[in-house]
Design an enzyme around this catalytic site. Structure first.
Site, short mmCIF file in Angstrom:
data_model
loop_
_atom_site.label_atom_id
_atom_site.label_comp_id
_atom_site.label_asym_id
_atom_site.label_seq_id
_atom_site.Cartn_x
_atom_site.Cartn_y
_atom_site.Cartn_z
N LYS A 52 80.08 37.36 6.03
CA LYS A 52 81.48 37.80 6.12
C LYS A 52 82.37 36.92 5.23
CE LYS A 52 80.80 39.74 10.73
NZ LYS A 52 80.95 39.64 12.18
N GLN A 96 82.88 35.34 16.57
CA GLN A 96 81.55 35.94 16.48
C GLN A 96 80.89 35.97 17.86
OE1 GLN A 96 80.38 37.40 13.75
NE2 GLN A 96 78.38 37.92 14.61
N ASP A 119 88.48 42.79 14.62
CA ASP A 119 87.25 43.35 15.19
C ASP A 119 87.56 44.55 16.09
OD1 ASP A 119 84.71 42.40 14.53
OD2 ASP A 119 84.96 40.55 15.69
N1 GUN Z 1 78.21 40.27 16.93
C1 GUN Z 1 77.51 41.37 16.54
N2 GUN Z 1 78.32 42.24 15.91
C2 GUN Z 1 79.55 41.68 15.89
C3 GUN Z 1 80.81 42.11 15.36
O1 GUN Z 1 80.97 43.19 14.79
N3 GUN Z 1 81.82 41.23 15.53
C4 GUN Z 1 81.69 40.03 16.16
N4 GUN Z 1 82.76 39.25 16.29
N5 GUN Z 1 80.54 39.62 16.66
C5 GUN Z 1 79.47 40.44 16.52
#
Ligand code: GUN
Length: 294
Positions: A52, A96, A119
């Protein structure tokens, strides 16, 4: 049969975003700034967050990565979230998941400023999404919608079966595929661990979206001819022949299912890269909304 090439489409989207950032720069505007908090040392999570941050560099965003130890208390994490909520330079941020078990995930997500919740996990954004109001749509479902749209995959009046009811993928996907518009207007069945006779349901599906995390779960005999198959699984399986010692495997028995499908996403190179591109898109939207508010 068409492969839904998430790698290529995500590159197209990143190029579109990079062009926008260039325009912002030449107008003397601030560029979007995404922050990510990661708690603990989970290998897969560190890889995702790293991707990311790298994607931010690629499109010209600013990024900040905050690493906190696995022993972090909920209070310490909430303090960091408050700082990011109040920091005017940060346009959007993510925490995350999964979080260590001493931390209440739902409570943490509720403490994120909804206007920075790129998110789309805050109840305000999730509720707005369910009510067809403008909101941040969680990146993975948003990425699947974008793939269906860019490949013009018919969804109107189709039967979509979603496998898995996670808050990140299955639940939002079931809402989005049933809403008015394109992609959408599907009749949706949301299946999960308590679903009986799942094969009877999947063989009726025009579109299957599987987000289980069980490698090779969806077999050719579970689908009908010309079904659309969206594979959200990304499980690491041990592979001594690979440099890293593992490979990424989806939920779909690809080699056999591909022979019956009309459209299918590969793993890797399908939904995964789309998730990152749509997180960038949400961050761009967050920046734009903030600029219009000032
Ligand atoms: N863990 C797995 N997928 C995601 C996501 O799209 N966002 C976040 N913050 N954590 C994740």
């Amino acid at each position: 049969m068409t492969i839904l090439d998430g790698k290529k489409i995500s590159e197209d989207i990143k190029n579109e975003i990079a062009d926008e950032v260039q325009k912002m720069k030449s107008n003397g505007e601030k560029v979007p700034h995404l922050a990510a908090i990661i708690v603990g040392n989970d290998g897969a999570s560190l890889t995702y967050v790293g991707s990311k941050v790298k994607a931010c560099e690629r499109v010209g965003f600013e990024s900040t990565l905050i690493k906190m130890p696995s022993t972090t208390s909920e209070t310490e994490l909430l303090k960091k979230i408050k700082e990011l909520n109040e920091n005017d330079d940060i346009d959007g941020f993510i925490v995350q998941l999964p979080l260590p078990k001493q931390i209440d995930t739902q409570h943490v997500l509720m403490c994120i400023d909804p206007s920075k919740d790129v998110d789309g996990f805050h109840p305000e954004n999730f509720g707005k999404m369910a009510l067809d109001m403008s909101s941040f749509i969680p990146a993975t479902p948003f990425g699947i919608l974008e793939l269906l749209e860019r490949y013009n995959v018919p969804t109107d009046g189709k039967h979509t079966v979603v496998i898995g009811r996670s808050h990140i993928v299955g639940r939002p996907m079931s809402i989005l595929m049933g809403r008015k518009g394109f992609p959408g207007n599907s009749t949706v069945t949301l299946t999960h661990s308590h679903t009986k006779n799942i094969n009877q349901i999947t063989t009726q599906a025009d579109i299957i979206i599987t987000a289980l995390g069980v490698p090779n779960y969806l077999k050719a005999e579970m689908i009908k001819d010309d079904a659309v198959i969206i594979d959200v699984g990304i499980t690491r399986v041990v592979d001594e022949n690979s440099e890293k010692g593992y490979r990424i495997t989806g939920d779909v028995d690809f080699d056999n299912v591909v022979k019956k499908a009309s459209f299918i996403t590969p793993v890797p190179g399908g939904v995964g890269p789309m998730t990152i591109a749509m997180l960038l898109k949400n961050t761009l939207l967050a920046r734009e909304q903030k600029r219009l508010k000032v």
